[in-house]
Design a protein around this motif. Structure first.
Motif, PDB file in Angstrom:
ATOM      1  N   TYR A  44       0.833  -1.201   0.000  1.00  0.00           N
ATOM      2  CA  TYR A  44       0.000   0.000   0.000  1.00  0.00           C
ATOM      3  C   TYR A  44       0.872   1.257   0.000  1.00  0.00           C
ATOM      4  N   ILE A  45       1.903   1.276   0.834  1.00  0.00           N
ATOM      5  CA  ILE A  45       2.783   2.446   0.922  1.00  0.00           C
ATOM      6  C   ILE A  45       3.453   2.724  -0.413  1.00  0.00           C
ATOM      7  N   ASN A  46       3.962   1.700  -1.058  1.00  0.00           N
ATOM      8  CA  ASN A  46       4.616   1.888  -2.351  1.00  0.00           C
ATOM      9  C   ASN A  46       3.656   2.448  -3.396  1.00  0.00           C
ATOM     10  N   THR A  47       2.452   1.916  -3.429  1.00  0.00           N
ATOM     11  CA  THR A  47       1.454   2.392  -4.397  1.00  0.00           C
ATOM     12  C   THR A  47       1.069   3.837  -4.127  1.00  0.00           C
ATOM     13  N   TYR A  48       0.810   4.150  -2.860  1.00  0.00           N
ATOM     14  CA  TYR A  48       0.416   5.511  -2.492  1.00  0.00           C
ATOM     15  C   TYR A  48       1.527   6.510  -2.838  1.00  0.00           C
ATOM     16  N   SER A  49       2.763   6.170  -2.525  1.00  0.00           N
ATOM     17  CA  SER A  49       3.889   7.052  -2.797  1.00  0.00           C
ATOM     18  C   SER A  49       4.068   7.271  -4.295  1.00  0.00           C
ATOM     19  N   GLU A  50       3.872   6.213  -5.080  1.00  0.00           N
ATOM     20  CA  GLU A  50       3.998   6.336  -6.533  1.00  0.00           C
ATOM     21  C   GLU A  50       2.898   7.220  -7.108  1.00  0.00           C
ATOM     22  N   GLN A  51       1.683   7.075  -6.599  1.00  0.00           N
ATOM     23  CA  GLN A  51       0.564   7.895  -7.072  1.00  0.00           C
ATOM     24  C   GLN A  51       0.817   9.378  -6.861  1.00  0.00           C
ATOM     25  N   HIS A  52       1.549   9.709  -5.798  1.00  0.00           N
ATOM     26  CA  HIS A  52       1.814  11.109  -5.478  1.00  0.00           C
ATOM     27  C   HIS A  52       3.186  11.571  -5.969  1.00  0.00           C
ATOM     28  N   ASN A  53       3.821  10.720  -6.745  1.00  0.00           N
ATOM     29  CA  ASN A  53       5.099  11.088  -7.364  1.00  0.00           C
ATOM     30  C   ASN A  53       6.090  11.610  -6.332  1.00  0.00           C
ATOM     31  N   GLU A  54       6.188  10.890  -5.213  1.00  0.00           N
ATOM     32  CA  GLU A  54       7.013  11.358  -4.107  1.00  0.00           C
ATOM     33  C   GLU A  54       8.493  11.099  -4.365  1.00  0.00           C
ATOM     34  N   PRO A  55       9.365  11.925  -3.795  1.00  0.00           N
ATOM     35  CA  PRO A  55      10.798  11.648  -3.888  1.00  0.00           C
ATOM     36  C   PRO A  55      11.150  10.373  -3.140  1.00  0.00           C
ATOM     37  N   GLU A  56      12.264   9.779  -3.514  1.00  0.00           N
ATOM     38  CA  GLU A  56      12.646   8.489  -2.960  1.00  0.00           C
ATOM     39  C   GLU A  56      12.826   8.534  -1.450  1.00  0.00           C
ATOM     40  N   TRP A  57      13.355   9.642  -0.912  1.00  0.00           N
ATOM     41  CA  TRP A  57      13.591   9.716   0.529  1.00  0.00           C
ATOM     42  C   TRP A  57      12.291   9.611   1.315  1.00  0.00           C
ATOM     43  N   LEU A  58      11.196  10.177   0.771  1.00  0.00           N
ATOM     44  CA  LEU A  58       9.930  10.130   1.487  1.00  0.00           C
ATOM     45  C   LEU A  58       9.332   8.729   1.438  1.00  0.00           C
ATOM     46  N   ARG A  59       9.416   8.079   0.283  1.00  0.00           N
ATOM     47  CA  ARG A  59       8.928   6.710   0.183  1.00  0.00           C
ATOM     48  C   ARG A  59       9.700   5.794   1.133  1.00  0.00           C
ATOM     49  N   ALA A  60      11.026   5.959   1.170  1.00  0.00           N
ATOM     50  CA  ALA A  60      11.843   5.122   2.042  1.00  0.00           C
ATOM     51  C   ALA A  60      11.500   5.351   3.510  1.00  0.00           C
TER      52      ALA A  60
ATOM     53  N   ARG B  30       8.581   6.332   4.679  1.00  0.00           N
ATOM     54  CA  ARG B  30       7.277   5.705   4.916  1.00  0.00           C
ATOM     55  C   ARG B  30       7.443   4.206   5.199  1.00  0.00           C
ATOM     56  N   LEU B  31       8.226   3.543   4.367  1.00  0.00           N
ATOM     57  CA  LEU B  31       8.401   2.099   4.513  1.00  0.00           C
ATOM     58  C   LEU B  31       9.063   1.743   5.845  1.00  0.00           C
ATOM     59  N   LYS B  32      10.054   2.522   6.216  1.00  0.00           N
ATOM     60  CA  LYS B  32      10.707   2.287   7.498  1.00  0.00           C
ATOM     61  C   LYS B  32       9.731   2.520   8.656  1.00  0.00           C
ATOM     62  N   ALA B  33       8.907   3.570   8.522  1.00  0.00           N
ATOM     63  CA  ALA B  33       7.983   3.938   9.599  1.00  0.00           C
ATOM     64  C   ALA B  33       6.896   2.889   9.797  1.00  0.00           C
ATOM     65  N   ILE B  34       6.382   2.314   8.703  1.00  0.00           N
ATOM     66  CA  ILE B  34       5.308   1.328   8.877  1.00  0.00           C
ATOM     67  C   ILE B  34       5.832   0.062   9.543  1.00  0.00           C
ATOM     68  N   GLU B  35       7.087  -0.268   9.307  1.00  0.00           N
ATOM     69  CA  GLU B  35       7.692  -1.403  10.012  1.00  0.00           C
ATOM     70  C   GLU B  35       7.861  -1.084  11.499  1.00  0.00           C
ATOM     71  N   LEU B  36       8.293   0.145  11.798  1.00  0.00           N
ATOM     72  CA  LEU B  36       8.442   0.554  13.191  1.00  0.00           C
ATOM     73  C   LEU B  36       7.107   0.547  13.929  1.00  0.00           C
ATOM     74  N   ALA B  37       6.061   0.989  13.242  1.00  0.00           N
ATOM     75  CA  ALA B  37       4.752   1.128  13.881  1.00  0.00           C
ATOM     76  C   ALA B  37       4.256  -0.193  14.443  1.00  0.00           C
ATOM     77  N   GLU B  38       4.599  -1.291  13.792  1.00  0.00           N
ATOM     78  CA  GLU B  38       4.149  -2.599  14.260  1.00  0.00           C
ATOM     79  C   GLU B  38       4.841  -3.010  15.559  1.00  0.00           C
ATOM     80  N   THR B  39       6.005  -2.457  15.822  1.00  0.00           N
ATOM     81  CA  THR B  39       6.787  -2.864  16.996  1.00  0.00           C
ATOM     82  C   THR B  39       6.683  -1.883  18.155  1.00  0.00           C
ATOM     83  N   LEU B  40       6.383  -0.636  17.883  1.00  0.00           N
ATOM     84  CA  LEU B  40       6.355   0.385  18.930  1.00  0.00           C
ATOM     85  C   LEU B  40       5.059   0.334  19.734  1.00  0.00           C
TER      86      LEU B  40
END
Length: 435
Positions: free
Chosen positions: A13-29, A31-41
């Protein structure tokens, strides 16, 4: 928190959403790191408030609303807080997190001022946005809600004022939540470089009441040396919206950050307003008012941390509770070692209008330096019968007397809102909630 949330909002979902908004690579990266963190925090644990049963999982993340063509299509709730007759104005309107209107006078653009929605800024000024997005003020890994925010941010604004630029007219952002299911993972960044000055005012407006959804809002305010930022806000989310409001400030040498917050949500709310006075002679005035109604529960924290010498932090919180509403007001003044001659003052007062309403003022001073000044005041009580008697003895009805007392109680913050239409909106919201 339910695992269904992470089944829906996963890396695909994160990859698709980021692509739809033409986001820079740093923001997509990120997001991906944050969603992994969210499951553990873990979830945050606000003092004296249990949030385990609050809704943080039922919401929609994207909207398909059609764009508006003119101010005439705005509802009264939005139209009345802007100056529709003004030729040019510093204004951004997001409807369901989509940019509907954006304007900044050419004179300010020529000076290097940037004011636009967050996604446009990330595309057009990626390095500048990356420099300030959850780096200096708020960290992604503080707890589950900050990580979810970084992963799912779906709107916001970016305001950047270059060195030595003074913006005379207030800059305004309106976040209009029309879609009843849409969650606002809203991010605001305000940066004033050295010797710059700006006044920023935001409005959160919901056009629905009962549907369960979420507002996860983070604001990062950075005032560089000798800069001044005045930040005003009116939060007015509907009853069904669970709100997490996180506003952070960082002030350099001789810098000033002023907060004037109208915290008028109708649903359960956690609110943090924390400012770090890093530079010598830095100043923060943190003022906030709140009105609680129905059965809502609210937890407010205002905290100023004095790091710099001769820094000055002043907190003022006033709340009015009605019906079965309850609220806790934490006022925290902290002076770090090395902050000699610093000053930390705070005042938290709660007015209860009904016997079932509950308020708690919790003053805290944490002092790690000797040569400082600090003080606090806190009170919780009913409307003063002596004040009512005085007003009624002059022919004023009891209801009108009580109304005058309440407005006087909240006036120190209401009067600080710098845009007249927004100040009137806050007054109207107070009237609607109290009467």
């Amino acid at each position: 928190m339910s695992t269904e949330l992470f089944d829906t909002f996963n890396t695909d979902y994160i990859n698709t959403y980021s692509e739809q908004h033409n986001e820079p690579e740093w923001l997509r990266a990120q997001r991906l790191k944050a969603i992994e963190l969210a499951e553990t925090l873990e979830m945050p644990k606000p003092d004296k408030t249990k949030i385990t049963r609050w809704n943080f999982t039922k919401f929609s993340h994207q909207s398909t609303s059609e764009p508006i063509d003119s101010f005439d299509q705005l509802p009264d709730s939005v139209g009345k807080v802007i100056d529709q007759g003004k030729a040019e104005q510093n204004l951004v309107i997001l409807r369901n997190q989509e940019n509907q209107f954006s304007e900044l006078p050419k004179e300010l653009k020529d000076k290097g001022v940037i004011f636009t929605d967050l996604f446009t800024a990330a595309n057009e000024y990626p390095e500048l946005v990356e420099k300030y997005f959850m780096t200096d003020a708020v960290s992604v890994d503080e707890h589950r809600l900050t990580a979810l925010h970084a992963a799912l941010v779906n709107g916001g604004v970016f305001l950047y004022v270059p060195k030595n630029v003074v913006i005379e007219e207030p800059v305004q952002a309106i976040f209009w939540q029309e879609d009843k299911d849409l969650a606002l993972f809203n991010h605001v960044i305000v940066v004033a470089e050295e010797n710059a000055q700006v006044t920023f005012v935001e409005n959160y407006i919901s056009d629905h009441e009962e549907t369960e959804t979420v507002a996860n809002v983070i604001s990062e305010v950075i005032a560089k040396d000798n800069a001044k930022i005045s930040y005003g806000s009116v939060d007015h989310f509907a009853y069904g919206t669970t709100a997490y409001m996180n506003r952070r400030g960082v002030a350099g040498r001789d810098a000033t950050i002023e907060w004037a917050l109208g915290q008028m949500n109708n649903g359960n709310t956690i609110s943090e307003n924390i400012t770090h006075l890093l530079g010598d002679q830095s100043v923060c005035f943190a003022k906030a008012v709140s009105v609680g109604v129905g059965d809502q529960t609210q937890n407010f924290t205002a905290k100023i941390v004095n790091h710099g010498k001769h820094s000055n932090g002043i907190i003022l919180q006033h709340g009015v509770m009605k019906d079965q509403a309850s609220a806790i007001f934490h006022g925290i003044g902290k002076i770090e070692r090395g902050g000699t001659k610093a000053n930390a003052e705070q005042e938290s007062r709660v007015l209860m209008l009904n016997k079932d309403a509950r308020g708690d003022a919790n003053p805290i001073l944490l002092i790690d330096e000797d040569d400082v000044t600090a003080g606090h005041a806190a009170s919780v009580g009913r409307v003063d019968p002596v004040q009512l008697y005085y007003l009624m003895s002059r022919g004023i009805s009891k209801q009108e007397a009580e109304r005058l007392v309440i407005h006087g109680f909240l006036a120190p913050v209401v009067n600080e809102i710098p845009i007249e239409n927004v100040r009137e909106q806050l007054t109207d919201v107070i009237e609607g909630k109290v009467y």
